[in-house]
Design an enzyme around this catalytic site. Sequence first.
Site, mmCIF file in Angstrom:
data_model
loop_
_atom_site.group_PDB
_atom_site.id
_atom_site.type_symbol
_atom_site.label_atom_id
_atom_site.label_comp_id
_atom_site.label_asym_id
_atom_site.label_seq_id
_atom_site.Cartn_x
_atom_site.Cartn_y
_atom_site.Cartn_z
ATOM 1 N N ASP A 54 1.037 25.183 -2.120
ATOM 2 C CA ASP A 54 1.521 26.306 -2.927
ATOM 3 C C ASP A 54 3.033 26.494 -2.803
ATOM 4 O O ASP A 54 3.685 25.865 -1.952
ATOM 5 C CB ASP A 54 0.779 27.599 -2.526
ATOM 6 C CG ASP A 54 0.686 27.789 -1.008
ATOM 7 O OD1 ASP A 54 1.463 27.147 -0.276
ATOM 8 O OD2 ASP A 54 -0.153 28.581 -0.557
ATOM 9 N N ASP A 112 -7.199 38.016 4.778
ATOM 10 C CA ASP A 112 -8.238 38.382 3.802
ATOM 11 C C ASP A 112 -9.102 37.184 3.402
ATOM 12 O O ASP A 112 -9.890 37.274 2.471
ATOM 13 C CB ASP A 112 -7.597 39.000 2.555
ATOM 14 C CG ASP A 112 -6.563 38.060 1.917
ATOM 15 O OD1 ASP A 112 -6.379 36.927 2.427
ATOM 16 O OD2 ASP A 112 -5.946 38.454 0.916
ATOM 17 N N HIS A 146 -7.899 34.233 2.289
ATOM 18 C CA HIS A 146 -7.358 33.322 1.268
ATOM 19 C C HIS A 146 -7.038 31.951 1.858
ATOM 20 O O HIS A 146 -6.712 31.823 3.038
ATOM 21 C CB HIS A 146 -6.151 33.935 0.534
ATOM 22 C CG HIS A 146 -4.897 34.041 1.330
ATOM 23 N ND1 HIS A 146 -4.083 35.148 1.303
ATOM 24 C CD2 HIS A 146 -4.282 33.177 2.172
ATOM 25 C CE1 HIS A 146 -3.029 34.948 2.073
ATOM 26 N NE2 HIS A 146 -3.134 33.769 2.617
ATOM 27 N N GLU A 182 -6.281 34.204 -3.652
ATOM 28 C CA GLU A 182 -6.574 35.530 -3.112
ATOM 29 C C GLU A 182 -8.035 35.890 -3.358
ATOM 30 O O GLU A 182 -8.744 35.196 -4.099
ATOM 31 C CB GLU A 182 -5.671 36.565 -3.798
ATOM 32 C CG GLU A 182 -4.177 36.290 -3.637
ATOM 33 C CD GLU A 182 -3.656 36.584 -2.240
ATOM 34 O OE1 GLU A 182 -4.414 36.517 -1.258
ATOM 35 O OE2 GLU A 182 -2.459 36.900 -2.112
HETATM 36 P P1 PGA Z 1 -0.037 32.107 8.597
HETATM 37 O O1 PGA Z 1 -0.550 32.221 7.093
HETATM 38 O O2 PGA Z 1 -0.230 30.673 8.992
HETATM 39 O O3 PGA Z 1 1.394 32.466 8.536
HETATM 40 O O4 PGA Z 1 -0.881 33.023 9.395
HETATM 41 C C1 PGA Z 1 -1.725 31.593 6.703
HETATM 42 C C2 PGA Z 1 -2.044 31.932 5.258
HETATM 43 O O5 PGA Z 1 -1.693 33.031 4.807
HETATM 44 O O6 PGA Z 1 -2.670 31.096 4.587
#
Ligand code: PGA
Length: 279
Positions: A63, A132, A134, A139
Amino acid sequence: MEIIIQPTPAGATRIAAKIMADLISAKPAAVLGLATGSTPERLYRALIAQKLDWSRLTCFNLDEYVGILPEHLQSYHHFMWEKLFRHTNISLGNVHIPDGLASDIPATCESYERKIVAAGGIDLQLLGIGTDGHIGFNEQTSSLASRTRIKTLAPQTRKDNARFFGGEEKVPHHAITMGIGTILEARHCLLLAFGDKKARAIAGAIEGPITAMNPASALQLHPAVTVCLDSAAAAELKLQEYYRRAYGQKSDWQKIRPAACRSPSPKQPGKLAAGSCQI
Ligand code: PGA
């Protein structure tokens, strides 16, 4: 799904790094799906330290934010070059990161999908998980069949990522992300999660129902998923003792390994299809 629980993020990362390094050694022209965020940083450092040959690898990132320049300190282009690519001998032409500044976003998303297919598909997709649930920027309520597209970031995600931008108001509102359907087409998915903030999302993803309210739960539909967790991220798993015992007692042939690393073993009973050696 193979659940690997280690006491610390360092221990879980060591196992993930071995899985990736084994693939790179066994298949020097492999196609990797890569992730950003704080979770894979240690893994990238471990891979850099191994001085692997990246010259024939192709990489696709999950992404990128929409509307920020590649040079922006929080862009995923910048992250990947700083944290990984510039420390390897990867060919510039083999690096693919969604173009968050594209004037025609639907066209750039379709072209991204076509490039993945043209490269032969993703051998190993690295994933983090949001609080959450994702994966990528898919999302909650994302279609489980979604493809690469633009998504509006959820308030929770913008809150979680405010720490990188120095304030929630500076976090972009949109991102281009591979879809859940895109991710599920990778031959092997490697999900990493560390810390108690991820415990609820991980429990839902692994033991909950398959639901768009926890996008990572779609991984239950994939035949070859490895999840590397530290104890804190595993804390809400009901069957954690079972996972620990199952992994501790597994013979090497029973563990999920990237397709390129699997070889028939005389000890292997019957015909296990690729990735079918599930606990
Ligand atoms: P993080 O994010 O590795 O910074 O915890 C993971 C994500 O949001 O997919």
